[in-house]
Write a protein that holds these residues in place. Structure first.
Motif, PDB file in Angstrom:
ATOM      1  N   ASN A 224       0.826  -1.211   0.000  1.00  0.00           N
ATOM      2  CA  ASN A 224       0.000   0.000   0.000  1.00  0.00           C
ATOM      3  C   ASN A 224       0.860   1.262   0.000  1.00  0.00           C
ATOM      4  O   ASN A 224       0.531   2.244  -0.677  1.00  0.00           O
ATOM      5  CB  ASN A 224      -0.935  -0.010   1.208  1.00  0.00           C
ATOM      6  N   ILE A 228       0.448   3.934  -2.997  1.00  0.00           N
ATOM      7  CA  ILE A 228       0.074   5.309  -2.641  1.00  0.00           C
ATOM      8  C   ILE A 228       1.165   6.281  -3.095  1.00  0.00           C
ATOM      9  O   ILE A 228       0.871   7.374  -3.597  1.00  0.00           O
ATOM     10  CB  ILE A 228      -0.190   5.415  -1.129  1.00  0.00           C
ATOM     11  N   LEU A 275      -6.859   4.223  -6.629  1.00  0.00           N
ATOM     12  CA  LEU A 275      -6.603   5.572  -6.124  1.00  0.00           C
ATOM     13  C   LEU A 275      -6.828   6.625  -7.194  1.00  0.00           C
ATOM     14  O   LEU A 275      -7.372   7.704  -6.915  1.00  0.00           O
ATOM     15  CB  LEU A 275      -5.180   5.655  -5.577  1.00  0.00           C
TER      16      LEU A 275
END
Length: 408
Positions: A224, A228, A275
């Protein structure tokens, strides 16, 4: 049903329906089902050429290291070096991901396209691995332009020196260098540099520190952090290129295909495609997945081992690829908005994902259960695939830590 939806994919003009589907979208994410397949790289490049030349896309951002890709960016925008020479200099394992003839062909085209155009379309890296390279780049910049910050950077570099540029040693060390890295980043953020390169190198150093330390705990956290970081980098690039800028992203299907449509979400993982959709909107994001049947792929037997050309066996029964092999042309383009309710798009099917580490005898492990119509907006299919063309043999391992899913 699959054959009924299939559009031809033999010539670049066959991409016209996909370009119509992309329309005014700001972010186009183009996947790959492996890091070693010619067809994925070649067709991804073909679509990107058209997006840049005909639709004014501003840059390509890839699943690669920032410092290495920055040198490629300089070669395609300033034209001071042949992109082949730059790509042939890649030495971080797995080099074949970007040091290959398919990427050379695209970057030479991009340099020619940019010639005579102010600025030109860029080529950037989104990844988080280049801790030591980014620290050295920061010190070079500060020494020349901001000597008052240089001691802060030196303190960070001294902190990392005992680990001999080995991320595994650092990951498992009892102490960390987080405060030293954040001191550099915070100084540059308070008084932003005009130089995109130095600021992004500081972001990479901070992201790499978080990434490697997260490996201690296992689980999805390190994955993650990495995705990100890639999404944040993409947003910085869009901001840097200004209002109206448009981005093409190249990364593995496991990064660009929305994780919420897979079992990755059940494991607590988020990814770049998810995202970008959340930050920029479904109407401004188009995600294109890639899939293949049998053939060959460049990969390694274990993390850090030399590259090999490996066979790709027939797909696992009941998988997406098995269905496409039985009920699809040799090459095909599928645009999901044409039949969003098609059963093969709404049901959960295993979808093959080959990373840099691969064992053909255990291919059955390389399938991500996916709802295709939610994961992507379109899919490019190739019944038989061929191996990527690396520029050089793999060098000795410069080890990174393996991530989940394995080797992507």
């Amino acid at each position: 049903m699959m054959r009924e939806m299939a559009l031809p994919l033999e010539e670049e003009s066959d991409l016209d329906p996909l370009l119509d589907r992309i329309g005014d979208a700001r972010c186009v994410l183009l996947g790959e089902a492996s890091h070693g397949t010619h067809e994925y790289y070649a067709w991804r490049a073909a679509l990107t050429r058209r997006l840049i030349a005909e639709h004014g896309f501003s840059f390509v951002a890839v699943e690669g290291d920032w410092p290495d890709c920055w040198e490629v960016n300089r070669s395609v925008t300033a034209g001071d070096r042949d992109p082949r020479d730059v790509l042939d200099g890649y030495r971080r394992w797995p080099t074949w991901m970007w040091a290959n003839q398919e990427t050379v062909n695209f970057c030479r085209w991009l340099r020619g396209h940019n010639a005579g155009r102010p600025g030109g379309a860029g080529f950037y890296g989104l990844d988080v691995y280049s801790l030591w390279e980014s620290l050295r780049a920061i010190m070079d910049y500060l020494g020349a332009h901001r000597p008052e910050y240089l001691e802060t950077a030196r303190a960070a570099y001294r902190c990392f020196e005992p680990y001999d540029e080995d991320p595994q040693l650092y990951a498992f060390a009892p102490d960390d260098c987080t405060d030293e890295v954040l001191a550099i980043l915070n100084r540059l953020r308070r008084k932003p540099a005009d130089d995109l390169n130095v600021l992004q190198n500081a972001e990479v150093a901070a992201g790499a520190d978080r990434y490697y330390r997260a490996m201690l705990g296992g689980g999805p956290r390190s994955w993650n952090i990495r995705d990100i970081h890639m999404a944040d980098t993409l947003d910085r690039l869009l901001h840097f290129h200004g209002d109206g800028s448009r981005a093409v992203v190249w990364a593995h299907n496991t990064h660009v295909g929305d994780a919420r449509a897979t079992t990755m979400a059940d494991a607590g993982m988020v990814n770049l495609g998810q995202l970008v959709r959340d930050r920029h909107g479904r109407d401004q994001t188009v995600i294109v997945g890639f899939a293949g049947g049998t053939g060959e792929v460049v990969a390694a037997s274990r993390w850090g081992d030399p590259m090999e050309i490996m066979p790709v066996p027939r797909p696992r029964p009941g998988s997406l690829e098995a269905g496409l092999s039985d009920d699809s042309p040799e090459h095909a383009l599928y645009i999901f908005s044409d039949r969003p309710d098609a059963p093969w798009l709404t049901s959960t099917l295993g979808h093959r994902a080959i990373g840099v580490v691969y064992d053909p005898t255990r291919d059955y492990r390389n399938y991500v259960p996916s709802r295709l119509g939610e994961r992507y907006d379109a899919l490019c299919w190739f019944r038989r695939t061929t191996a990527l063309e690396p520029l050089h043999l793999e060098a000795a391992r410069q080890g990174e830590l393996e991530t989940l899913p394995t080797g992507v």
